[in-house]
Scaffold this motif. Structure first.
Motif, PDB file in Angstrom:
ATOM      1  N   HIS A 185       0.733  -0.476   0.097  1.00  0.00           N
ATOM      2  CA  HIS A 185       0.097  -0.408  -0.547  1.00  0.00           C
ATOM      3  C   HIS A 185       0.833   1.254  -0.563  1.00  0.00           C
ATOM      4  O   HIS A 185       0.185   2.642  -0.957  1.00  0.00           O
ATOM      5  CB  HIS A 185      -0.825  -0.058   1.152  1.00  0.00           C
ATOM      6  CG  HIS A 185      -1.865   1.140   1.447  1.00  0.00           C
ATOM      7  ND1 HIS A 185      -2.980   1.720   0.843  1.00  0.00           N
ATOM      8  CD2 HIS A 185      -1.641   2.461   2.174  1.00  0.00           C
ATOM      9  CE1 HIS A 185      -3.324   2.877   0.669  1.00  0.00           C
ATOM     10  NE2 HIS A 185      -2.671   3.305   1.408  1.00  0.00           N
ATOM     11  N   TYR A 186       2.049   1.072   0.671  1.00  0.00           N
ATOM     12  CA  TYR A 186       2.902   2.374   0.951  1.00  0.00           C
ATOM     13  C   TYR A 186       4.092   2.058  -0.089  1.00  0.00           C
ATOM     14  O   TYR A 186       5.039   3.582  -0.180  1.00  0.00           O
ATOM     15  CB  TYR A 186       3.547   2.284   2.259  1.00  0.00           C
ATOM     16  CG  TYR A 186       2.398   2.832   3.305  1.00  0.00           C
ATOM     17  CD1 TYR A 186       1.376   4.164   2.574  1.00  0.00           C
ATOM     18  CD2 TYR A 186       2.000   1.778   3.716  1.00  0.00           C
ATOM     19  CE1 TYR A 186       0.386   4.728   4.292  1.00  0.00           C
ATOM     20  CE2 TYR A 186       0.430   2.300   4.696  1.00  0.00           C
ATOM     21  CZ  TYR A 186       0.168   3.887   5.065  1.00  0.00           C
ATOM     22  OH  TYR A 186      -0.694   3.659   5.946  1.00  0.00           O
ATOM     23  N   ASP A 187       4.287   1.627  -0.949  1.00  0.00           N
ATOM     24  CA  ASP A 187       4.814   1.013  -2.005  1.00  0.00           C
ATOM     25  C   ASP A 187       6.443   0.639  -1.095  1.00  0.00           C
ATOM     26  O   ASP A 187       8.302   1.099  -1.306  1.00  0.00           O
ATOM     27  CB  ASP A 187       5.052   2.861  -3.019  1.00  0.00           C
ATOM     28  CG  ASP A 187       4.521   2.262  -4.384  1.00  0.00           C
ATOM     29  OD1 ASP A 187       3.327   1.375  -4.743  1.00  0.00           O
ATOM     30  OD2 ASP A 187       3.717   3.492  -4.214  1.00  0.00           O
ATOM     31  N   LEU A 188       6.145   0.122  -0.422  1.00  0.00           N
ATOM     32  CA  LEU A 188       7.589  -0.826   0.152  1.00  0.00           C
ATOM     33  C   LEU A 188       7.420  -1.699  -0.329  1.00  0.00           C
ATOM     34  O   LEU A 188       6.938  -2.725   0.370  1.00  0.00           O
ATOM     35  CB  LEU A 188       7.256  -0.498   2.269  1.00  0.00           C
ATOM     36  CG  LEU A 188       7.134   1.447   2.406  1.00  0.00           C
ATOM     37  CD1 LEU A 188       6.519   1.037   4.132  1.00  0.00           C
ATOM     38  CD2 LEU A 188       8.401   1.689   2.007  1.00  0.00           C
ATOM     39  N   LYS A 189       9.055  -1.762  -0.127  1.00  0.00           N
ATOM     40  CA  LYS A 189       9.387  -3.723  -0.543  1.00  0.00           C
ATOM     41  C   LYS A 189       8.847  -4.666   0.692  1.00  0.00           C
ATOM     42  O   LYS A 189       9.202  -4.078   2.041  1.00  0.00           O
ATOM     43  CB  LYS A 189      11.054  -3.854  -0.561  1.00  0.00           C
ATOM     44  CG  LYS A 189      11.826  -4.982  -1.052  1.00  0.00           C
ATOM     45  CD  LYS A 189      12.780  -4.856  -1.180  1.00  0.00           C
ATOM     46  CE  LYS A 189      13.259  -6.435  -1.018  1.00  0.00           C
ATOM     47  NZ  LYS A 189      15.036  -6.427  -1.615  1.00  0.00           N
ATOM     48  N   TYR A 190       8.101  -5.605   0.112  1.00  0.00           N
ATOM     49  CA  TYR A 190       8.205  -6.656   1.887  1.00  0.00           C
ATOM     50  C   TYR A 190       9.285  -7.518   1.586  1.00  0.00           C
ATOM     51  O   TYR A 190       9.472  -7.807   0.589  1.00  0.00           O
ATOM     52  CB  TYR A 190       6.851  -7.109   1.724  1.00  0.00           C
ATOM     53  CG  TYR A 190       6.537  -7.920   2.509  1.00  0.00           C
ATOM     54  CD1 TYR A 190       6.173  -7.010   4.339  1.00  0.00           C
ATOM     55  CD2 TYR A 190       6.290  -9.660   2.239  1.00  0.00           C
ATOM     56  CE1 TYR A 190       5.969  -8.880   4.699  1.00  0.00           C
ATOM     57  CE2 TYR A 190       5.999 -10.182   3.571  1.00  0.00           C
ATOM     58  CZ  TYR A 190       5.831 -10.244   4.550  1.00  0.00           C
ATOM     59  OH  TYR A 190       5.683 -10.900   6.107  1.00  0.00           O
ATOM     60  N   GLN A 191      10.227  -8.199   1.897  1.00  0.00           N
ATOM     61  CA  GLN A 191      10.763  -9.617   2.440  1.00  0.00           C
ATOM     62  C   GLN A 191      10.327 -10.359   3.814  1.00  0.00           C
ATOM     63  O   GLN A 191      10.464  -9.849   5.263  1.00  0.00           O
ATOM     64  CB  GLN A 191      12.215  -9.447   2.085  1.00  0.00           C
ATOM     65  CG  GLN A 191      13.045 -10.738   2.468  1.00  0.00           C
ATOM     66  CD  GLN A 191      14.303  -9.500   1.409  1.00  0.00           C
ATOM     67  OE1 GLN A 191      14.847  -8.624   1.302  1.00  0.00           O
ATOM     68  NE2 GLN A 191      15.743 -11.727   1.920  1.00  0.00           N
ATOM     69  N   THR A 192       9.484 -11.680   4.478  1.00  0.00           N
ATOM     70  CA  THR A 192       9.720 -12.547   4.666  1.00  0.00           C
ATOM     71  C   THR A 192      10.910 -12.472   5.871  1.00  0.00           C
ATOM     72  O   THR A 192      12.692 -12.306   4.971  1.00  0.00           O
ATOM     73  CB  THR A 192       9.113 -13.566   4.843  1.00  0.00           C
ATOM     74  OG1 THR A 192       9.898 -14.530   4.286  1.00  0.00           O
ATOM     75  CG2 THR A 192       7.691 -13.438   4.800  1.00  0.00           C
ATOM     76  N   GLY A 193      11.577 -13.022   7.172  1.00  0.00           N
ATOM     77  CA  GLY A 193      12.875 -13.612   7.473  1.00  0.00           C
ATOM     78  C   GLY A 193      13.659 -14.675   6.260  1.00  0.00           C
ATOM     79  O   GLY A 193      12.243 -15.191   5.728  1.00  0.00           O
ATOM     80  N   ALA A 194      14.592 -15.187   6.694  1.00  0.00           N
ATOM     81  CA  ALA A 194      15.304 -15.992   5.999  1.00  0.00           C
ATOM     82  C   ALA A 194      14.713 -17.522   6.232  1.00  0.00           C
ATOM     83  O   ALA A 194      14.565 -17.681   5.482  1.00  0.00           O
ATOM     84  CB  ALA A 194      16.879 -16.176   7.011  1.00  0.00           C
ATOM     85  N   GLY A 195      13.620 -18.074   7.180  1.00  0.00           N
ATOM     86  CA  GLY A 195      12.644 -18.714   7.422  1.00  0.00           C
ATOM     87  C   GLY A 195      11.885 -18.710   7.817  1.00  0.00           C
ATOM     88  O   GLY A 195      11.154 -19.724   8.120  1.00  0.00           O
ATOM     89  N   GLY A 196      11.176 -17.550   6.991  1.00  0.00           N
ATOM     90  CA  GLY A 196      10.234 -17.011   6.041  1.00  0.00           C
ATOM     91  C   GLY A 196       9.236 -16.386   7.523  1.00  0.00           C
ATOM     92  O   GLY A 196       7.878 -16.588   7.346  1.00  0.00           O
ATOM     93  N   GLU A 197      10.234 -15.896   8.433  1.00  0.00           N
ATOM     94  CA  GLU A 197       8.918 -15.409   9.370  1.00  0.00           C
ATOM     95  C   GLU A 197       8.283 -13.770   9.258  1.00  0.00           C
ATOM     96  O   GLU A 197       8.561 -13.769   8.388  1.00  0.00           O
ATOM     97  CB  GLU A 197       9.947 -15.304  10.751  1.00  0.00           C
ATOM     98  CG  GLU A 197      11.236 -16.607  10.914  1.00  0.00           C
ATOM     99  CD  GLU A 197      12.775 -16.268  10.643  1.00  0.00           C
ATOM    100  OE1 GLU A 197      13.377 -15.856   9.513  1.00  0.00           O
ATOM    101  OE2 GLU A 197      13.176 -17.289  10.867  1.00  0.00           O
ATOM    102  N   ARG A 198       7.557 -13.976   9.969  1.00  0.00           N
ATOM    103  CA  ARG A 198       6.686 -12.675   9.662  1.00  0.00           C
ATOM    104  C   ARG A 198       8.107 -11.138   9.787  1.00  0.00           C
ATOM    105  O   ARG A 198       9.070 -11.297  10.583  1.00  0.00           O
ATOM    106  CB  ARG A 198       5.703 -12.389  10.918  1.00  0.00           C
ATOM    107  CG  ARG A 198       4.661 -13.773  11.295  1.00  0.00           C
ATOM    108  CD  ARG A 198       4.111 -13.086  12.522  1.00  0.00           C
ATOM    109  NE  ARG A 198       2.938 -11.234  11.872  1.00  0.00           N
ATOM    110  CZ  ARG A 198       1.700 -11.788  12.180  1.00  0.00           C
ATOM    111  NH1 ARG A 198       0.874 -12.685  12.505  1.00  0.00           N
ATOM    112  NH2 ARG A 198       1.471 -10.938  11.833  1.00  0.00           N
ATOM    113  N   ARG A 199       7.076 -10.426   8.840  1.00  0.00           N
ATOM    114  CA  ARG A 199       7.948  -9.111   8.978  1.00  0.00           C
ATOM    115  C   ARG A 199       7.868  -8.450  10.137  1.00  0.00           C
ATOM    116  O   ARG A 199       8.669  -7.510  10.677  1.00  0.00           O
ATOM    117  CB  ARG A 199       8.187  -8.503   7.555  1.00  0.00           C
ATOM    118  CG  ARG A 199       8.615  -7.502   7.829  1.00  0.00           C
ATOM    119  CD  ARG A 199      10.252  -7.122   7.188  1.00  0.00           C
ATOM    120  NE  ARG A 199      11.393  -6.168   6.877  1.00  0.00           N
ATOM    121  CZ  ARG A 199      10.877  -5.876   6.234  1.00  0.00           C
ATOM    122  NH1 ARG A 199      10.483  -6.152   5.184  1.00  0.00           N
ATOM    123  NH2 ARG A 199      11.369  -4.653   5.914  1.00  0.00           N
TER     124      ARG A 199
END
Length: 118
Positions: free
Chosen positions: A100-114
């Motif tokens: 929504h804010y044009d920010l990059k999303y990436q989970t943690g190395a093990g797929g953890e929540r951000r």
């Protein structure tokens, strides 16, 4: 950026947009799980019978006497992904908050929540 301990003092203070217009009140802080630094806030918005918590990034936010100023318009924040006032952000909804804010999303190395609520 804010220290988590400092920003908690601002709970229930006004949140204003980049033009100084009141958006709502600060409800809680979400930290980035990778850094444990404040990343987003939830803002209570809406009419009394239909209140909800909208997400807004804290990057570029400043504090003043009795308010938190975010560098986003009131309308952009009100249109942001939100949860019920007693709700929780589901992990699968996190990417939409960033998008929504044009920010990059990436989970943690093990797929953890951000994001984690503090």
């Amino acid at each position: 950026m804010f220290e988590v301990e400092d920003i908690r003092e601002w709970r229930d203070h006004d949140v204003v947009d980049d033009g100084g217009h009141k958006i709502g009140t600060l409800e809680s802080i979400y930290v980035d799980t990778a850094t444990d630094q404040p990343a987003f806030a939830t803002v209570t918005v809406g009419l009394l019978a239909r209140r909800r918590l909208a997400f807004v990034p804290l990057t570029g936010a400043t504090v003043g006497p009795g308010y938190l100023k975010v560098p986003y318009s009131k309308q952009l924040v009100k249109d942001a992904p939100s949860i019920d006032t007693d709700g929780v952000l589901p992990a699968e909804d996190e990417p939409a908050v960033f998008t929504h804010y044009d920010l990059k999303y990436q989970t943690g190395a093990g797929g953890e929540r951000r994001l984690a609520r503090r």
